[in-house]
Design a protein around this motif. Structure first.
Motif, PDB file in Angstrom:
ATOM      1  N   SER A 160      55.395  21.654 -43.179  1.00 29.01           N
ATOM      2  CA  SER A 160      54.733  20.488 -42.585  1.00 29.01           C
ATOM      3  C   SER A 160      55.593  19.231 -42.708  1.00 29.01           C
ATOM      4  O   SER A 160      55.136  18.129 -42.386  1.00 29.01           O
ATOM      5  CB  SER A 160      53.383  20.255 -43.271  1.00 29.01           C
ATOM      6  OG  SER A 160      53.563  19.916 -44.631  1.00 29.01           O
ATOM      7  N   TYR A 161      56.842  19.392 -43.119  1.00 30.33           N
ATOM      8  CA  TYR A 161      57.735  18.250 -43.324  1.00 30.33           C
ATOM      9  C   TYR A 161      58.126  17.675 -41.963  1.00 30.33           C
ATOM     10  O   TYR A 161      58.743  18.345 -41.144  1.00 30.33           O
ATOM     11  CB  TYR A 161      58.973  18.709 -44.091  1.00 30.33           C
ATOM     12  CG  TYR A 161      59.896  17.605 -44.549  1.00 30.33           C
ATOM     13  CD1 TYR A 161      59.540  16.756 -45.581  1.00 30.33           C
ATOM     14  CD2 TYR A 161      61.139  17.432 -43.949  1.00 30.33           C
ATOM     15  CE1 TYR A 161      60.388  15.749 -46.016  1.00 30.33           C
ATOM     16  CE2 TYR A 161      61.995  16.429 -44.373  1.00 30.33           C
ATOM     17  CZ  TYR A 161      61.618  15.592 -45.404  1.00 30.33           C
ATOM     18  OH  TYR A 161      62.472  14.595 -45.827  1.00 30.33           O
ATOM     19  N   ASN A 194      52.946  10.366 -41.630  1.00 31.09           N
ATOM     20  CA  ASN A 194      54.337   9.962 -41.553  1.00 31.09           C
ATOM     21  C   ASN A 194      54.481   8.640 -40.806  1.00 31.09           C
ATOM     22  O   ASN A 194      53.664   8.303 -39.947  1.00 31.09           O
ATOM     23  CB  ASN A 194      55.169  11.043 -40.850  1.00 31.09           C
ATOM     24  CG  ASN A 194      55.227  12.325 -41.650  1.00 31.09           C
ATOM     25  OD1 ASN A 194      55.231  12.295 -42.878  1.00 31.09           O
ATOM     26  ND2 ASN A 194      55.266  13.458 -40.966  1.00 31.09           N
ATOM     27  N   ARG A 195      55.526   7.911 -41.117  1.00 33.94           N
ATOM     28  CA  ARG A 195      55.793   6.636 -40.459  1.00 33.94           C
ATOM     29  C   ARG A 195      56.407   6.907 -39.085  1.00 33.94           C
ATOM     30  O   ARG A 195      57.519   7.430 -38.978  1.00 33.94           O
ATOM     31  CB  ARG A 195      56.756   5.798 -41.305  1.00 33.94           C
ATOM     32  CG  ARG A 195      56.990   4.390 -40.783  1.00 33.94           C
ATOM     33  CD  ARG A 195      57.965   3.647 -41.699  1.00 33.94           C
ATOM     34  NE  ARG A 195      58.185   2.275 -41.275  1.00 33.94           N
ATOM     35  CZ  ARG A 195      59.017   1.427 -41.889  1.00 33.94           C
ATOM     36  NH1 ARG A 195      59.692   1.838 -42.967  1.00 33.94           N
ATOM     37  NH2 ARG A 195      59.171   0.190 -41.441  1.00 33.94           N
ATOM     38  N   LEU A 196      55.682   6.570 -38.039  1.00 38.78           N
ATOM     39  CA  LEU A 196      56.112   6.798 -36.664  1.00 38.78           C
ATOM     40  C   LEU A 196      55.965   5.507 -35.876  1.00 38.78           C
ATOM     41  O   LEU A 196      55.054   4.708 -36.129  1.00 38.78           O
ATOM     42  CB  LEU A 196      55.273   7.908 -36.010  1.00 38.78           C
ATOM     43  CG  LEU A 196      55.369   9.299 -36.658  1.00 38.78           C
ATOM     44  CD1 LEU A 196      54.325  10.223 -36.054  1.00 38.78           C
ATOM     45  CD2 LEU A 196      56.771   9.871 -36.483  1.00 38.78           C
ATOM     46  N   ILE A 244      49.396   5.425 -50.287  1.00 36.37           N
ATOM     47  CA  ILE A 244      49.887   5.913 -49.001  1.00 36.37           C
ATOM     48  C   ILE A 244      50.832   7.090 -49.237  1.00 36.37           C
ATOM     49  O   ILE A 244      51.726   7.033 -50.085  1.00 36.37           O
ATOM     50  CB  ILE A 244      50.587   4.793 -48.191  1.00 36.37           C
ATOM     51  CG1 ILE A 244      50.919   5.265 -46.777  1.00 36.37           C
ATOM     52  CG2 ILE A 244      51.819   4.257 -48.904  1.00 36.37           C
ATOM     53  CD1 ILE A 244      51.321   4.121 -45.838  1.00 36.37           C
ATOM     54  N   GLY A 245      50.616   8.170 -48.522  1.00 33.81           N
ATOM     55  CA  GLY A 245      51.474   9.343 -48.608  1.00 33.81           C
ATOM     56  C   GLY A 245      52.090   9.638 -47.254  1.00 33.81           C
ATOM     57  O   GLY A 245      51.550   9.269 -46.202  1.00 33.81           O
ATOM     58  N   GLY A 246      53.237  10.303 -47.263  1.00 34.37           N
ATOM     59  CA  GLY A 246      53.927  10.620 -46.018  1.00 34.37           C
ATOM     60  C   GLY A 246      55.361  10.149 -46.056  1.00 34.37           C
ATOM     61  O   GLY A 246      55.774   9.382 -46.935  1.00 34.37           O
ATOM     62  N   ASN A 247      56.124  10.597 -45.084  1.00 34.26           N
ATOM     63  CA  ASN A 247      57.548  10.286 -45.039  1.00 34.26           C
ATOM     64  C   ASN A 247      57.818   8.967 -44.319  1.00 34.26           C
ATOM     65  O   ASN A 247      57.150   8.621 -43.350  1.00 34.26           O
ATOM     66  CB  ASN A 247      58.284  11.420 -44.310  1.00 34.26           C
ATOM     67  CG  ASN A 247      58.119  12.746 -45.008  1.00 34.26           C
ATOM     68  OD1 ASN A 247      58.416  12.866 -46.185  1.00 34.26           O
ATOM     69  ND2 ASN A 247      57.616  13.741 -44.294  1.00 34.26           N
ATOM     70  N   ARG A 293      50.470   1.905 -53.622  1.00 36.75           N
ATOM     71  CA  ARG A 293      51.461   2.852 -54.151  1.00 36.75           C
ATOM     72  C   ARG A 293      51.903   3.791 -53.043  1.00 36.75           C
ATOM     73  O   ARG A 293      51.092   4.249 -52.236  1.00 36.75           O
ATOM     74  CB  ARG A 293      50.866   3.693 -55.296  1.00 36.75           C
ATOM     75  CG  ARG A 293      50.653   2.946 -56.582  1.00 36.75           C
ATOM     76  CD  ARG A 293      50.196   3.906 -57.673  1.00 36.75           C
ATOM     77  NE  ARG A 293      48.880   4.470 -57.408  1.00 36.75           N
ATOM     78  CZ  ARG A 293      48.614   5.760 -57.350  1.00 36.75           C
ATOM     79  NH1 ARG A 293      49.571   6.663 -57.522  1.00 36.75           N
ATOM     80  NH2 ARG A 293      47.383   6.184 -57.123  1.00 36.75           N
ATOM     81  N   HIS A 294      53.204   4.092 -53.007  1.00 38.63           N
ATOM     82  CA  HIS A 294      53.729   5.049 -52.043  1.00 38.63           C
ATOM     83  C   HIS A 294      53.989   6.366 -52.752  1.00 38.63           C
ATOM     84  O   HIS A 294      54.741   6.418 -53.729  1.00 38.63           O
ATOM     85  CB  HIS A 294      55.013   4.525 -51.402  1.00 38.63           C
ATOM     86  CG  HIS A 294      55.652   5.506 -50.472  1.00 38.63           C
ATOM     87  ND1 HIS A 294      56.976   5.850 -50.533  1.00 38.63           N
ATOM     88  CD2 HIS A 294      55.117   6.256 -49.469  1.00 38.63           C
ATOM     89  CE1 HIS A 294      57.247   6.754 -49.599  1.00 38.63           C
ATOM     90  NE2 HIS A 294      56.133   7.016 -48.950  1.00 38.63           N
ATOM     91  N   ARG A 295      53.414   7.449 -52.228  1.00 40.23           N
ATOM     92  CA  ARG A 295      53.531   8.756 -52.868  1.00 40.23           C
ATOM     93  C   ARG A 295      54.672   9.588 -52.300  1.00 40.23           C
ATOM     94  O   ARG A 295      55.180  10.494 -52.947  1.00 40.23           O
ATOM     95  CB  ARG A 295      52.207   9.514 -52.699  1.00 40.23           C
ATOM     96  CG  ARG A 295      52.172  10.904 -53.329  1.00 40.23           C
ATOM     97  CD  ARG A 295      52.183  10.837 -54.835  1.00 40.23           C
ATOM     98  NE  ARG A 295      52.501  12.139 -55.425  1.00 40.23           N
ATOM     99  CZ  ARG A 295      52.593  12.371 -56.710  1.00 40.23           C
ATOM    100  NH1 ARG A 295      52.401  11.377 -57.561  1.00 40.23           N
ATOM    101  NH2 ARG A 295      52.896  13.558 -57.179  1.00 40.23           N
ATOM    102  N   GLY A 296      55.104   9.333 -51.060  1.00 35.58           N
ATOM    103  CA  GLY A 296      56.109  10.172 -50.421  1.00 35.58           C
ATOM    104  C   GLY A 296      55.471  11.398 -49.792  1.00 35.58           C
ATOM    105  O   GLY A 296      54.257  11.451 -49.575  1.00 35.58           O
TER     106      GLY A 296
END
Length: 362
Positions: free
Chosen positions: A13-14, A193-195, A220-223, A235-238
């Motif tokens: 799912s990456y 994800n950041r789009l 916030i999670g995601g790439n 907080r950013h989780r990645g």
């Protein structure tokens, strides 16, 4: 009967939000007797971030992102009864679409499966020579991730013989309630994800409420978000792996869904996260989009926000008891009406009926 499916990735799912959608649909089709082969390129580091091992219900062919390898896997389309090209593979999208037309057997169904239909249609309107427009006369049908009547009407206007939305859903074996996990503790969490066509809406619906409620904790999670300026209470989780989604959804007081621009404009396009969150019995706050009542009932099974101020207001008033009640109601709704088992019945019938008509005509 055999399905050859050319998509972004089944295993990872990456940078690939469609992974759980593919898994839910294809696993259910396999349980109904379909022999599934999924072809995915080794691209964008997806193979380094696998969520699952190759499953028993599908053969997965990972091919190098080269022209030669792409042509090699396309040559195998001739053995299938149903040949699918999904959008958003990321490499060789035009060549793969043209290739399923050129390489599939004469008896086979040729399908374009659009998991980002609103954006694809915008591209088609802007480019008369778009590969999808050119391929439509040779395709038997277009299936979409969502979009409702606006997307169906638009695809028919472009010349599609048949367009059917197959909405994403809940895979209850993957997404379900679990104990909370302190790593994901927050008052409001967002995963995505950041789009480019999502970022402004994340700013409005997530970062603005964070600024309005400095005493609340946001996650916030995601790439892609690591370079984004955010309030100090965020907080950013990645990247969050699929196996962690349940804990990510169930631990915070509430979780947020934010549609991409095109999906919000068209409506009838619930993101996969909607069903994943509901499946974990999470309290979901979503941005407003047309057709949401078809999936979850506002104020009882989901909270709907028109803007960031609405999100902040919902969060300020949300007690643990009300959040829990909304989560329970959402779980009951999706289990009754929105599972991949139900979607599998729909797709199985659609494919078998189309193949039967093809045989009858022959």
């Amino acid at each position: 009967m055999k399905i050859a499916f050319y998509g972004s990735s089944l295993l990872s799912s990456y940078w690939n939000g469609a992974a759980t959608y593919y898994r839910g649909i294809l696993r259910n089709l396999a349980s109904r007797g379909w022999d599934v082969t999924f072809y995915e390129p080794d691209a964008f580091d997806r193979q380094k971030h696998r969520d699952i091992d190759p499953p028993h219900w599908a053969k997965v062919v990972v091919y190098p992102a080269t022209v030669e390898a792409m042509r090699s896997v396309l040559s195998e389309a001739r053995f299938a009864d149903v040949v699918v090209k999904a959008n958003g593979v990321g490499v060789f999208d035009k060549e793969l679409l043209e290739g399923i037309v050129e390489n599939s057997a004469s008896h086979a169904l040729r399908i374009f499966w659009d998991v980002d239909a609103a954006a694809t249609l915008d591209e088609m309107r802007a480019d008369p020579a778009h590969p999808v427009t050119a391929a439509l006369p040779a395709l038997d049908m277009v299936l979409t991730y969502g979009g409702g009547p606006p997307v169906v009407d638009a695809y028919h206007a472009f010349g599609a013989k048949l367009c059917v939305p197959i909405y994403n859903a809940l895979d209850a074996s993957t997404h379900h309630p679990v104990p909370p996990d302190a790593r994901f503790s927050a008052d409001l969490a967002f995963l995505g994800n950041r789009l480019p066509d999502r970022e402004a809406r994340v700013e409005e619906f997530f970062l603005k409420p964070a600024a309005l409620l400095p005493d609340r904790a946001f996650l916030i999670g995601g790439n892609g978000w690591e370079t984004k300026a955010m309030p100090g209470n965020v907080r950013h989780r990645g990247h969050v792996y699929t196996a962690e989604h349940n804990a990510f959804n169930v631990t915070p007081r509430a979780v947020l869904n934010v549609a991409r621009d095109s999906m919000a404009h068209v409506g009838f396009s619930p993101a996969t996260r909607v069903f994943e969150a509901a499946g974990a019995s999470a309290c979901l706050i979503t941005d407003a989009w047309e057709g949401i009542e078809q999936f979850l009932k506002p104020d009882e099974e989901v909270l709907v926000a028109r803007d960031g101020q609405d999100v902040a207001d919902h969060l300020a008033e949300l007690t643990p008891e009300r959040a829990e009640a909304i989560g329970r109601a959402a779980l009951a709704r999706v289990l009754a009406s929105h599972t991949y088992e139900l979607r599998g019945v729909e797709v199985d019938r659609l494919l078998r009926d189309a193949l039967a008509r093809r045989r009858q005509a022959a």
